[in-house]
Design an enzyme around this catalytic site. Structure first.
Site, PDB file in Angstrom:
ATOM      1  N   ARG A   1      -2.535  11.181   5.933  1.00 33.37           N
ATOM      2  CA  ARG A   1      -2.468   9.844   6.469  1.00 33.37           C
ATOM      3  C   ARG A   1      -1.993   8.782   5.293  1.00 33.37           C
ATOM      4  O   ARG A   1      -2.154   9.147   4.282  1.00 33.37           O
ATOM      5  CB  ARG A   1      -4.250   9.628   6.988  1.00 33.37           C
ATOM      6  CG  ARG A   1      -4.286   8.119   7.086  1.00 33.37           C
ATOM      7  CD  ARG A   1      -5.872   7.987   7.707  1.00 33.37           C
ATOM      8  NE  ARG A   1      -6.794   8.030   6.613  1.00 33.37           N
ATOM      9  CZ  ARG A   1      -6.946   7.143   5.648  1.00 33.37           C
ATOM     10  NH1 ARG A   1      -6.328   5.868   5.701  1.00 33.37           N
ATOM     11  NH2 ARG A   1      -7.861   6.980   4.511  1.00 33.37           N
TER      12      ARG A   1
ATOM     13  N   ARG B   1      -0.431   9.362  -0.719  1.00 33.39           N
ATOM     14  CA  ARG B   1      -1.328   9.890  -1.359  1.00 33.39           C
ATOM     15  C   ARG B   1      -1.397  11.479  -1.564  1.00 33.39           C
ATOM     16  O   ARG B   1      -1.833  11.685  -2.747  1.00 33.39           O
ATOM     17  CB  ARG B   1      -2.582   9.645  -0.415  1.00 33.39           C
ATOM     18  CG  ARG B   1      -3.197   8.203  -0.274  1.00 33.39           C
ATOM     19  CD  ARG B   1      -4.418   7.922   0.502  1.00 33.39           C
ATOM     20  NE  ARG B   1      -4.705   6.468   0.432  1.00 33.39           N
ATOM     21  CZ  ARG B   1      -5.773   6.267   1.203  1.00 33.39           C
ATOM     22  NH1 ARG B   1      -6.378   6.589   2.056  1.00 33.39           N
ATOM     23  NH2 ARG B   1      -5.852   4.723   1.132  1.00 33.39           N
TER      24      ARG B   1
ATOM     25  N   GLU C   1      -6.561   2.249  -3.330  1.00 30.33           N
ATOM     26  CA  GLU C   1      -5.141   2.272  -3.336  1.00 30.33           C
ATOM     27  C   GLU C   1      -4.385   0.837  -3.641  1.00 30.33           C
ATOM     28  O   GLU C   1      -3.561   0.403  -4.301  1.00 30.33           O
ATOM     29  CB  GLU C   1      -4.294   3.062  -1.982  1.00 30.33           C
ATOM     30  CG  GLU C   1      -3.090   3.236  -2.399  1.00 30.33           C
ATOM     31  CD  GLU C   1      -2.742   4.233  -1.212  1.00 30.33           C
ATOM     32  OE1 GLU C   1      -3.333   5.113  -1.149  1.00 30.33           O
ATOM     33  OE2 GLU C   1      -1.821   4.006  -0.385  1.00 30.33           O
TER      34      GLU C   1
ATOM     35  N   PHE D   1       0.789  -0.930   0.144  1.00 31.46           N
ATOM     36  CA  PHE D   1       0.028   0.038  -0.083  1.00 31.46           C
ATOM     37  C   PHE D   1       0.937   1.256  -0.215  1.00 31.46           C
ATOM     38  O   PHE D   1       2.055   1.125   0.390  1.00 31.46           O
ATOM     39  CB  PHE D   1      -0.840  -0.143   1.279  1.00 31.46           C
ATOM     40  CG  PHE D   1      -2.198   0.093   0.845  1.00 31.46           C
ATOM     41  CD1 PHE D   1      -3.128  -1.032   0.517  1.00 31.46           C
ATOM     42  CD2 PHE D   1      -2.972   1.099   0.892  1.00 31.46           C
ATOM     43  CE1 PHE D   1      -4.356  -0.854   0.295  1.00 31.46           C
ATOM     44  CE2 PHE D   1      -4.148   1.410   0.883  1.00 31.46           C
ATOM     45  CZ  PHE D   1      -5.201   0.283   0.344  1.00 31.46           C
TER      46      PHE D   1
ATOM     47  N   HIS E   1      -8.102  11.508  -1.902  1.00 32.66           N
ATOM     48  CA  HIS E   1      -7.440  10.261  -2.375  1.00 32.66           C
ATOM     49  C   HIS E   1      -7.276  10.493  -3.889  1.00 32.66           C
ATOM     50  O   HIS E   1      -8.151  11.184  -4.737  1.00 32.66           O
ATOM     51  CB  HIS E   1      -8.766   9.291  -2.189  1.00 32.66           C
ATOM     52  CG  HIS E   1      -8.167   7.925  -2.121  1.00 32.66           C
ATOM     53  ND1 HIS E   1      -7.780   7.450  -3.328  1.00 32.66           N
ATOM     54  CD2 HIS E   1      -7.972   7.023  -1.280  1.00 32.66           C
ATOM     55  CE1 HIS E   1      -7.436   5.990  -3.128  1.00 32.66           C
ATOM     56  NE2 HIS E   1      -7.506   5.767  -1.895  1.00 32.66           N
TER      57      HIS E   1
ATOM     58  N   GLN F   1      -7.294  14.907   3.475  1.00 27.73           N
ATOM     59  CA  GLN F   1      -6.639  14.010   2.194  1.00 27.73           C
ATOM     60  C   GLN F   1      -7.739  13.983   1.139  1.00 27.73           C
ATOM     61  O   GLN F   1      -8.944  13.715   1.090  1.00 27.73           O
ATOM     62  CB  GLN F   1      -6.532  12.543   3.013  1.00 27.73           C
ATOM     63  CG  GLN F   1      -6.161  11.555   1.677  1.00 27.73           C
ATOM     64  CD  GLN F   1      -5.516  10.392   2.606  1.00 27.73           C
ATOM     65  OE1 GLN F   1      -6.263   9.581   2.805  1.00 27.73           O
ATOM     66  NE2 GLN F   1      -4.169  10.449   2.782  1.00 27.73           N
TER      67      GLN F   1
ATOM     68  N   HIS G   1     -11.413  12.984   0.928  1.00 28.18           N
ATOM     69  CA  HIS G   1     -11.628  11.397   1.403  1.00 28.18           C
ATOM     70  C   HIS G   1     -11.474  11.255   2.765  1.00 28.18           C
ATOM     71  O   HIS G   1     -12.326  10.393   3.588  1.00 28.18           O
ATOM     72  CB  HIS G   1     -10.511  10.597   0.556  1.00 28.18           C
ATOM     73  CG  HIS G   1     -10.429   8.929   1.009  1.00 28.18           C
ATOM     74  ND1 HIS G   1     -11.597   8.293   0.852  1.00 28.18           N
ATOM     75  CD2 HIS G   1      -9.558   8.207   1.654  1.00 28.18           C
ATOM     76  CE1 HIS G   1     -11.382   7.037   1.365  1.00 28.18           C
ATOM     77  NE2 HIS G   1     -10.055   7.181   1.652  1.00 28.18           N
TER      78      HIS G   1
ATOM     79  N   LEU H   1     -14.863   5.946  -4.046  1.00 27.95           N
ATOM     80  CA  LEU H   1     -13.715   5.360  -3.997  1.00 27.95           C
ATOM     81  C   LEU H   1     -13.294   4.437  -4.892  1.00 27.95           C
ATOM     82  O   LEU H   1     -13.929   3.389  -5.193  1.00 27.95           O
ATOM     83  CB  LEU H   1     -13.455   5.289  -2.622  1.00 27.95           C
ATOM     84  CG  LEU H   1     -12.246   4.448  -2.111  1.00 27.95           C
ATOM     85  CD1 LEU H   1     -10.985   5.730  -2.308  1.00 27.95           C
ATOM     86  CD2 LEU H   1     -12.177   3.921  -0.810  1.00 27.95           C
TER      87      LEU H   1
END
Lengths: 594, 236
Positions: free
Chosen positions: A398, A286, A255, A119, A242, A240, A353, A252
């Site tokens: 994050r 991100r 990732e 990730f 995304h 954030q 996000h 969404l």
């Protein structure tokens, strides 16, 4: 007015991941606990999390919680508190294993262990190369997790108040939190929950932006309640975006798609992330990927007739892998983008996000506020966990999969802290006189107002203001304008009119109350963002560019500090970042690159 | 898709003011970006804020916006507007008491879900690490654990309409099999005992409406068949 009072040891507001995890601690400790939720628990937004939960299990390759800690501090652009980050990364294995014991249907490795995938930003050996750390159930990890925790609560006989909306926090004259007011949606009845412990697990407020991966219910109710009760909010400028929301729809795309080998491409099919993050490429953090995408689009290398999106390509993956590891993504692409990702790439854009900031807490989940020169004053009786809280582990950005970890670790620790305090604590403190009056007057005003703004108009005004002034790239003049404009929009929000006057399941009234919470979050965001004159993590402004003195525009001399926004007078103050972990040495400040 | 006007006929009932339910004819102008029925409902609600329905994730994973759409149960957020014949007739899920408009009382549905003990039962002391499960054993849970509890299936099932208090219904039985099929669960006998009853399991007459409407493409009838097989195997 005579308002019913229900007495509990504890009330948990919100039944998403953090609320359900807290509830397990309280119910299994035998405390009389009420869990309030606007929606049936499994409809909470944790359900939409896809790619996984981080834990250095090392099931597929060597891993260590200290590497996870390093990645999280670096991901946070050093704004995260290192005591809380150490606590979270160390606890990760324990809470993920517990979840497996609750029955969570994780995917498995060939030797029967929990399956892990790479990730963004998660690396081995202090930033060397991507590591498989994300524990996953296909691309439905949040769904599997939320259901497993709800099921565990059914087993523990947790008492739920389903489709109840909390309205306001009740504090006594000494500032202790003694409960909440809430409305039963089916009847419109307002009730006081009188408690010794109140845990907020109300989730984020991604609906302040027009383009958002968030559910309709993510309206920052806990933040609105806290702000109205005089609790300040921390680091609200950090949101954030995304990288991969479906262009247009905002839904969404995990990732985990890039974790399984997906590649971002511009209109000449170039794998452009190689230019921005030569080492981690598509698996950079991100904020880095979102900025790269926005830059590609801004410089005319976007795709489609309006060149306003880029492509997420998995056509080179084995269809069997897609069907096994990313079945939900395929469904979403077909439903919301009209493309089958086995055959065609998915059009994606950076989309709001996650809220990194929130109600300030320590790593034990206790809410802390500034007073008398100290920032660590515990608000007795008040706890918060999950996206509504700021521990702060995510700092300025994050890492993917750290949100599900956050809600497990801090849901549990907030629950444990409440259990500890309740066992040592005394009887219920008295409710202040007329404890429900404030909520009742807010409801009455909405019910009776004439000639005001509609909820749909006011909400759109908030979302447009935020989208236009506080997006992926921020500009000094736009931030100034936005801060002024959101205070104008506030006047509109304080003048909402609804046509629906029914007491039965009045969704117009609920949406009006939600909009009153949204505006608090929007103000906090706009004003905190305008005030921070540097670039850090997800907050990037044009007047703080990348220079040798300030790499990436980050200015540690002046801005290595948390923003604390007070609703009263929109006052801002700053608190130091905790650079001291609990047991290991500090992750030293460094220029961030991937 | 372009800008277009779409006609609706919506079930309305507010017990606070209506003596009886009625169908409201209403039309709404939609933008080219409005693809799904839920987008249309959002626009309708801006016209008439009294129109009441549940919704949350708008991407088919939370299970809030189940309703009866042109006679068939489905999720508003996953239904393409342009695939529907007009006027689009929206009614609450059948077989459950209506609270208001498209909002039904789901108490009975969740009561049945809870009745099958929807949680893992394993009384061994918890090991330090995860319990092991082979990828093949884990695969047995596919098609079972993905249920979103939207109730499209149970409220399209005639057996559930007649006996909502006695028949567990497809959603609850799918969940029951999800735990029966889990190699980590130790309560197989207890779970089968709990279902061995003329109503709880055996009211399923394989009409298969559940399979037809499931927005996640799951197959409760197949799961019910597997439970029946387990019962038979246990008897011999």
């Amino acid at each position: 007015m005579n308002i019913p009072v229900l007495k509990f040891d504890a009330v948990i507001v919100g039944a998403g991941g953090a609320g359900l995890r807290s509830a397990i601690q309280l119910s299994e400790a035998g405390l009389k606990t009420a869990v309030l939720s606007k929606v049936f628990p499994t409809r909470s937004h944790t359900v939409a999390a896809q790619g996984g939960v981080a834990a250095s299990l090392g099931n597929s390759e060597e891993d260590h919680w200290r590497w996870h800690m390093y990645d999280t501090v670096k991901g946070s652009d050093w704004l995260g508190d290192q005591d809380a980050i150490e606590f979270m990364c160390k606890k990760a294995v324990e809470v993920v294993v517990e979840l497996e014991h609750y029955g969570m249907p994780f995917d498995r490795t060939d030797n029967g262990k929990i399956y892990q995938r790479p990730f963004g930003g998660h690396m081995s050996n202090f930033g060397e190369k991507p590591v498989r750390r994300s524990c996953a159930a296909a691309d439905r990890t949040g769904h599997a997790m939320l259901h497993a925790m709800y099921q565990r609560n059914v087993k523990a006989n947790t008492q739920f108040f389903v489709e109840w909306m909390a309205l306001d926090l009740i504090r006594d004259s000494e500032g202790h939190v003694v409960g909440v007011t809430a409305m039963e949606m089916e009847t419109g009845q307002v009730v006081i929950f009188h408690t010794r412990a109140t845990i907020f697990a109300t989730g984020g407020a991604g609906r302040i932006f027009h383009s958002s991966t968030n559910a309709f219910i993510n309206t920052g109710d806990g933040l609105g309640m806290a702000a109205r009760a005089g609790i300040p909010l921390e680091d609200m400028e950090f949101w954030q975006f995304h990288p991969t929301g479906v262009a247009g729809a905002g839904v969404l795309i995990t990732e985990g798609v890039r974790g399984e080998g997906g590649i971002l491409r511009n209109n000449s099919k170039e794998r452009f992330m190689e230019r921005y993050a030569p080492n981690a490429k598509d698996l950079a953090s991100r904020d880095v990927v979102s900025r790269a995408m926005a830059t590609e689009i801004k410089e005319g290398r976007g795709c489609g007739p309006n060149k306003d999106y880029v492509l997420l390509d998995i056509t080179h993956l084995d269809p069997a892998t897609i069907m096994k590891r990313l079945p939900g993504i395929r469904e979403i692409s077909i439903q919301f983008a009209g493309v089958d990702p086995i055959k065609e790439p998915i059009p994606v854009v950076p989309t709001c996000h996650y809220q990194m900031g929130g109600i300030p807490t320590n790593y034990a989940g206790r809410v802390i506020v500034p007073d008398n020169g100290s920032f660590d004053n515990v608000v007795p009786g008040f706890y918060a966990a999950g996206e509504c809280a700021c521990a702060s582990v995510h700092g300025a950005n994050r890492l993917g999969t750290n949100s599900l970890l956050d809600l497990l670790v801090f849901g549990k620790s907030a629950g444990d802290s409440a259990v500890e305090d309740l066992k040592n604590g005394k009887a219920h403190r008295d409710l202040p006189a007329n404890a429900a009056d404030y909520s009742l007057s807010r409801v009455a005003a909405i019910d009776s107002r004439k000639g005001g703004s509609s909820v749909a108009e006011a909400r759109l005004a908030i979302q447009r203001t935020m989208q236009d002034h506080a997006g992926v790239f921020r500009f000094n003049d736009m931030l100034k304008k936005g801060a002024a404009q959101i205070l104008e929009v506030e006047k509109q929000v304080l003048n909402l009119e609804i046509k629906d006057k029914s007491q039965v399941w009045n969704t117009a009234r609920m949406e009006a109350l939600e909009t009153e919470n949204l505006i608090e979050v929007a103000k906090a965001t706009m004003i905190s963002a305008e005030a921070r004159k540097e670039s850090r993590g997800a907050h990037v402004r044009d007047d703080a560019p990348d220079t040798p003195e300030f790499p990436n525009g980050r200015n540690d001399k002046e801005w290595l500090k948390h923003t604390i926004w007070h609703r009263d007078g929109n006052k801002i103050e700053y608190k130091p970042v905790n650079l001291n972990p609990l047991t290991v040495e500090t992750v030293a400040l460094k220029t961030r690159s991937y | 898709m372009t800008k277009r006007t779409v006609q609706f006929s919506i079930y309305r009932y507010d017990p606070d003011k209506d003596e009886r339910p009625y169908m409201q004819d209403i039309s709404v102008e939609l933008d080219s970006t409005d693809r799904k029925l839920l987008d249309a409902l959002t626009k309708l609600k801006a016209l008439d804020d009294g129109i009441s329905y549940r919704r949350s994730c708008r991407e088919g994973v939370c299970g809030s916006d189940a309703m009866n759409i042109n006679g068939k149960n489905g999720l508003a957020c996953l239904t393409d507007i342009d695939s529907l014949k007009q006027p689009i007739v929206l009614r609450p899920l059948p077989g459950l008491p209506v609270i208001r408009d498209l909002i039904v009382d789901m108490t009975q549905f969740f009561k049945q879900y809870h009745s099958i003990k929807p949680y893992l039962i394993n009384n061994d002391p918890a090991p330090e690490r995860e319990r092991l499960q082979s990828p093949e054993d884990r695969e047995e849970l596919n098609g079972l654990y993905e249920c979103i509890l939207c109730a499209c299936c149970s409220t399209s099932c005639p057996s559930f309409w007649w006996n909502p208090d006695k028949f567990v219904g497809p959603a609850g039985l799918l969940a029951a099999y999800r735990f029966l099929a889990d190699t980590r669960d130790q309560a197989t006998n207890e779970r089968l005992d709990n279902l061995e009853d003329p109503y709880r399991l055996f009211r399923c007459h394989t009409i298969m409406n559940c399979v037809d409407v499931c927005p996640k493409g799951l197959n409760p009838t197949k799961a019910i068949g597997k439970i029946k097989e387990m019962m038979v195997k246990r008897a011999i």
